[in-house]
Scaffold this motif. Structure first.
Motif, PDB file in Angstrom:
ATOM      1  N   UNK A  45      47.342  46.093  58.915  1.00 44.46           N
ATOM      2  CA  UNK A  45      47.318  46.449  60.402  1.00 44.46           C
ATOM      3  C   UNK A  45      47.213  47.538  60.078  1.00 44.46           C
ATOM      4  N   UNK A  46      48.810  48.432  59.616  1.00 50.62           N
ATOM      5  CA  UNK A  46      48.218  49.834  59.615  1.00 50.62           C
ATOM      6  C   UNK A  46      46.977  50.276  58.843  1.00 50.62           C
ATOM      7  N   UNK A  47      46.945  49.775  57.309  1.00 51.50           N
ATOM      8  CA  UNK A  47      46.314  50.972  56.353  1.00 51.50           C
ATOM      9  C   UNK A  47      44.484  49.907  56.654  1.00 51.50           C
ATOM     10  N   UNK A  48      44.256  48.669  57.583  1.00 51.54           N
ATOM     11  CA  UNK A  48      42.950  48.417  57.898  1.00 51.54           C
ATOM     12  C   UNK A  48      42.429  48.101  56.535  1.00 51.54           C
ATOM     13  N   UNK A  49      43.405  47.498  55.577  1.00 54.95           N
ATOM     14  CA  UNK A  49      43.023  46.909  54.917  1.00 54.95           C
ATOM     15  C   UNK A  49      43.011  45.319  54.358  1.00 54.95           C
ATOM     16  N   UNK A  50      41.712  44.502  53.753  1.00 55.90           N
ATOM     17  CA  UNK A  50      42.630  43.638  53.098  1.00 55.90           C
ATOM     18  C   UNK A  50      42.340  42.887  51.535  1.00 55.90           C
ATOM     19  N   UNK A  51      43.516  42.613  50.869  1.00 50.89           N
ATOM     20  CA  UNK A  51      43.378  43.026  49.267  1.00 50.89           C
ATOM     21  C   UNK A  51      42.456  41.005  49.278  1.00 50.89           C
ATOM     22  N   UNK A  55      44.369  52.037  41.510  1.00 51.66           N
ATOM     23  CA  UNK A  55      46.752  51.484  41.585  1.00 51.66           C
ATOM     24  C   UNK A  55      46.578  50.247  40.727  1.00 51.66           C
ATOM     25  N   UNK A  56      46.239  49.067  40.473  1.00 52.34           N
ATOM     26  CA  UNK A  56      46.079  48.264  40.215  1.00 52.34           C
ATOM     27  C   UNK A  56      46.148  47.850  38.324  1.00 52.34           C
ATOM     28  N   UNK A  57      44.109  48.992  38.201  1.00 52.28           N
ATOM     29  CA  UNK A  57      43.962  49.163  37.383  1.00 52.28           C
ATOM     30  C   UNK A  57      44.644  50.135  36.699  1.00 52.28           C
ATOM     31  N   UNK A 113      44.268  45.591  29.998  1.00 54.84           N
ATOM     32  CA  UNK A 113      42.779  45.045  29.800  1.00 54.84           C
ATOM     33  C   UNK A 113      41.796  44.703  28.578  1.00 54.84           C
ATOM     34  N   UNK A 114      42.174  46.277  27.957  1.00 52.07           N
ATOM     35  CA  UNK A 114      41.290  45.896  26.740  1.00 52.07           C
ATOM     36  C   UNK A 114      41.659  45.704  25.690  1.00 52.07           C
ATOM     37  N   UNK A 115      42.971  45.679  25.028  1.00 52.27           N
ATOM     38  CA  UNK A 115      43.465  45.411  24.136  1.00 52.27           C
ATOM     39  C   UNK A 115      43.124  44.081  24.295  1.00 52.27           C
ATOM     40  N   UNK A 116      43.362  43.027  25.430  1.00 45.21           N
ATOM     41  CA  UNK A 116      42.652  41.970  25.373  1.00 45.21           C
ATOM     42  C   UNK A 116      41.559  41.479  25.461  1.00 45.21           C
ATOM     43  N   UNK A 117      40.317  42.558  25.657  1.00 51.02           N
ATOM     44  CA  UNK A 117      39.193  42.715  25.834  1.00 51.02           C
ATOM     45  C   UNK A 117      38.574  42.609  23.712  1.00 51.02           C
ATOM     46  N   UNK A 126      41.187  39.720  39.196  1.00 49.52           N
ATOM     47  CA  UNK A 126      40.988  41.617  39.534  1.00 49.52           C
ATOM     48  C   UNK A 126      41.015  41.243  41.190  1.00 49.52           C
ATOM     49  N   UNK A 127      42.728  42.342  41.514  1.00 48.23           N
ATOM     50  CA  UNK A 127      42.878  42.607  42.509  1.00 48.23           C
ATOM     51  C   UNK A 127      41.288  43.537  43.296  1.00 48.23           C
ATOM     52  N   UNK A 128      41.179  43.614  44.248  1.00 47.10           N
ATOM     53  CA  UNK A 128      40.479  44.321  45.233  1.00 47.10           C
ATOM     54  C   UNK A 128      40.148  44.719  46.489  1.00 47.10           C
ATOM     55  N   UNK A 129      40.431  45.938  46.456  1.00 53.72           N
ATOM     56  CA  UNK A 129      40.057  46.102  48.740  1.00 53.72           C
ATOM     57  C   UNK A 129      39.249  46.362  49.028  1.00 53.72           C
TER      58      UNK A 129
END
Length: 749
Positions: free
Chosen positions: A81-87, A220-222, A229-233, A246-249
């Motif tokens: 609620x304070x940030x107005x975000x949904x992850x 921040x996660x990336x 991620x690049x190594x696994x790719x 992938x977490x997205x905001x």
């Protein structure tokens, strides 16, 4: 000792209040789905969320899974609620044939809904060799070619790729991997992946050269995961796609119009003051236009849900010493906290007391200073709102028109919002005079002591704005003693405010249908009918541009203290050019007065106002409302009932007996015949308002008497003017007014 007891009691009460935590969701609604909190305006059940904030809680899974509403909604992992975000969690888009790929990123978001991708929290990432990745705006407001994010990942050959196990060279800087900010927060995007190189046949078998992936991730996660991620790719692209979420905001906000019931509006400064909860503040949303979308937070020193009554509760700062340090005794207060020295309160004296007083006064002056700054900021914001609405309501154009046209300048004035707030005591409820379909009317007293009526829209809708501006345009061009006079308008509010002359005696409807005890005599009724007819005839043919009122009714005829009629409420009116005889338009009007021909054809003509005036004549003759309940308890139209009685020669069954006694059978019958002609189902068979005006003038001046009626009709200026426009000659069944009068003599009395 008493002081110590008081302090301890105060601390106990504050701890008790803090313990009674305010609810996060609406009463009876679940506050969690598994271990994820679901605060209002979000919800998982009907009646627990606002439109667009519905979520799905799948309790058949262990643990329960929360996802966005819709068939393909992404999984929700957190709401703030304070940030107005949904992850949320999203998948990686990939291709195994890197010639060209068009994919769509949406996560199940609804276009135009309250949720959108956060432009400030996310990055657009692509991995592959010799790859051009485009993020394209996928929205009706933008064209398909509007690229809002582009990056390229290059590697000339396999040898150019960093070694798979070399983590130090695995950053996403353009070699095998690229990233770029998301320029605009929308609900969906098109992702285009294009191959920049011509593949040699021998290299086509390499998975590193034929795979490409793209995704939108929380930056921040990336930032912490890009090396892995690049190594696994490089190790196994297919495995990366299958195993990685992938977490997205997202960001969300409320619409100031559709969700205005969530906010408390402060008319003193023309802005949203707070949300439903006390101790909350309005904050601008990050995504979108700050004037259209907004959010709320709890005020400083409070936590909770600002969208629920009493949802913002005081923070006990004393329980959070790491966040709110205190080297002495911490005392919690509403919205803040105090910190005294470690000495016992009983022993506080001397220099410490003086220091406390000085600090107290310093704190007081600081608070006053903050209050002054806040007040100035509110005034500045209110001024910006007024300027915005002034421009939106074509204020600059009207100013220019007034300054260049002396006639309009004498009639019209542009009032400031402050002037009208002072005139109405900030639109006090006790100043309300009444209201119509287009707004509420307040009584106001201007600084020059002139009493005025000020109309304010009921709803903030584009239609209301258009109707108010339409009324300004029409009334600024009219000048007739029986048309209500417009003194000016205020354009500093979302819907313009109109300032009229004050009409003291209410409406004709109030006199005819029992709201007032005063009885209207036949003489007054006939004069009111004539004055109304003159006003409508003026609008149709004598004004600078022809105007069709479209809502003629008794409630829109105001009466002065001398019972002079004034036609009002031009919100639905339409202007037409001289060479036009009608216009196709959306049907508007009032049930009981609406022209049937206009209703079925949508073609508005001057005869539509004639029909409505015919209903008013029927009301004046009978005292019956336009729609009334018959003996069968069904709603009956006065117009159709009146015409039916005329056809059956039973008019006396509905006429007001007192009117017949005062006016005489002959004069009343002439007016009844005129009303019958106006109520013809075919517009071409109705008289014009000029013809109506002429007949009523004859009746008023007593030029029509039973003994010499035939002579007068032959002298009528309408002798050769049947109701039908240009082709109404012999051989038709359309009566002229002359024939109507002669036919009336044959009715047995």
């Amino acid at each position: 000792m008493d002081t110590t007891v008081a302090v301890v009691s105060l601390l106990f009460l504050q701890l008790l209040v803090t313990a009674l935590a305010a609810p996060i969701a609406l009463p009876g609604c679940p506050e969690t789905c598994g271990d994820i909190t679901v605060p209002y305006p979000f919800g998982t059940r009907d009646g627990c969320f606002r439109q667009g904030f519905d979520l799905i809680c799948d309790e058949t899974r262990h643990p329960p899974k929360l996802s966005l509403g819709g068939d393909h909604g992404a999984e929700v992992v957190g709401i703030s609620l304070p940030d107005g975000t949904v992850r949320i969690r999203t998948r990686i888009l990939d291709t195994s044939s890197l010639q060209q790929l068009n994919g769509t990123w949406s996560a199940g978001l609804r276009p135009g809904g309250p949720l959108a991708l956060s432009a400030r929290h996310n990055r657009f990432v692509a991995m592959g060799c010799n790859l051009l990745a485009n993020l394209v705006a996928h929205d009706t407001l933008y064209s398909a070619s509007d690229r809002i994010g582009v990056c390229a990942a290059l590697c000339v050959s396999l040898s150019a790729l960093p070694p798979p196990r070399d983590a130090s060279s695995a950053s996403c800087s353009g070699v095998g991997c690229c990233q770029t900010p998301v320029a605009r927060g929308l609900s969906s995007y098109t992702i285009q992946l294009n191959d920049l190189a011509q593949r040699p046949a021998a290299a086509a078998a390499s998975p590193l050269l034929v795979h490409a992936v793209a995704f939108i991730a929380d930056q921040r996660w990336f930032r912490g995961q890009q090396d892995a991620l690049k190594k696994n790719f490089l190790d196994d692209p297919r495995k990366l796609v299958d195993s990685t979420v992938v977490p997205t905001v997202l960001e969300w906000s409320l619409h100031v119009d559709a969700d205005q019931d969530m906010f408390l509006y402060d008319p003193g400064v023309s802005q949203w003051k707070r949300c439903i909860s006390v101790n909350s503040v309005v904050v601008d949303a990050v995504n979108g236009n700050a004037f259209d979308r907004t959010r709320c937070n709890c005020s400083r020193g409070y936590e909770g849900n600002p969208y629920i009554a009493d949802g913002c509760q005081d923070i006990n700062e004393c329980l959070r010493p790491k966040v709110y340090p205190c080297n002495g005794t911490c005392i919690n207060m509403q919205g803040t906290y105090g910190c005294s020295a470690k000495k016992n309160i009983i022993n506080l004296a001397g220099p410490f007391t003086l220091t406390t007083i000085v600090v107290g006064f310093g704190l007081l002056f600081s608070l006053l200073g903050v209050a002054q700054v806040t007040k100035k900021l509110k005034k500045r914001r209110a001024k910006k709102f007024r300027q915005k609405f002034f421009r939106k309501n074509h204020g600059l154009l009207l100013q220019q028109l007034i300054s260049s046209n002396k006639d309009i300048a004498e009639k019209m004035k542009i009032f400031s919002l402050q002037e009208l707030e002072q005139a109405t005591n900030k639109f006090d409820h006790n100043r309300i005079l009444g209201g119509g379909g287009h707004g509420t009317v307040y009584k106001g007293i201007l600084s020059n002591q002139r009493v005025v009526a000020i109309k304010k829209a009921k709803n903030v809708m584009q239609r209301e704005i258009d109707e108010f501006i339409n009324e300004v345009v029409i009334l600024s061009q009219t000048n007739h003693r029986n048309v209500v006079k417009l003194f000016g308008c205020c354009l500093e509010t979302e819907v313009p405010l109109l300032v009229y002359e004050f009409i003291s005696n209410g409406t004709l409807s109030s006199y005819l249908h029992g709201q007032l005890e005063n009885h209207l005599s036949w003489k007054d009724r006939l004069r009111i009918a004539l004055e109304t007819a003159k006003a409508i005839a003026y609008l149709h043919s004598a004004a600078s541009i022809s105007v069709y009122h479209r809502d003629i009714k008794c409630a829109n005829i105001l009466l002065t203290d001398t019972l002079t009629a004034k036609v009002s409420d031009f919100g639905a009116s339409r202007s037409i050019t001289i060479d036009e005889t009608g216009i196709l338009t959306v049907v508007q009007g009032t049930y009981g007065y609406l022209d049937p021909e206009y209703y079925y054809t949508s073609r508005l003509t001057e005869k539509s106002d004639v029909y409505s005036f015919g209903v008013i004549l029927a009301e004046l003759l009978t005292g019956v409302t336009p729609v009334f309940s018959s003996h069968s308890s069904e709603a009956t139209s006065l117009a159709s009932h009146f015409v039916s009685l005329m056809r059956d020669n039973r008019l006396l069954a509905i006429l007001d007996t007192q009117i017949v006694l005062e006016g005489g059978v002959e004069d009343v019958e002439v007016v009844a015949r005129l009303a019958h002609a106006c109520l013809s189902l075919k517009g071409e068979e109705r008289p014009t308002m000029r013809q109506v005006e002429t007949i009523l003038e004859d009746v008023q001046s007593s030029n029509i008497h039973h003994n010499s009626q035939t002579i007068r009709v032959s002298q009528s200026p309408l002798k050769d003017q049947p109701w039908k426009g240009g082709n109404g000659g012999e051989g038709t069944r359309v009566y002229s007014l002359e024939k109507e009068f002669i036919h009336s003599l044959e009715i047995p009395r």
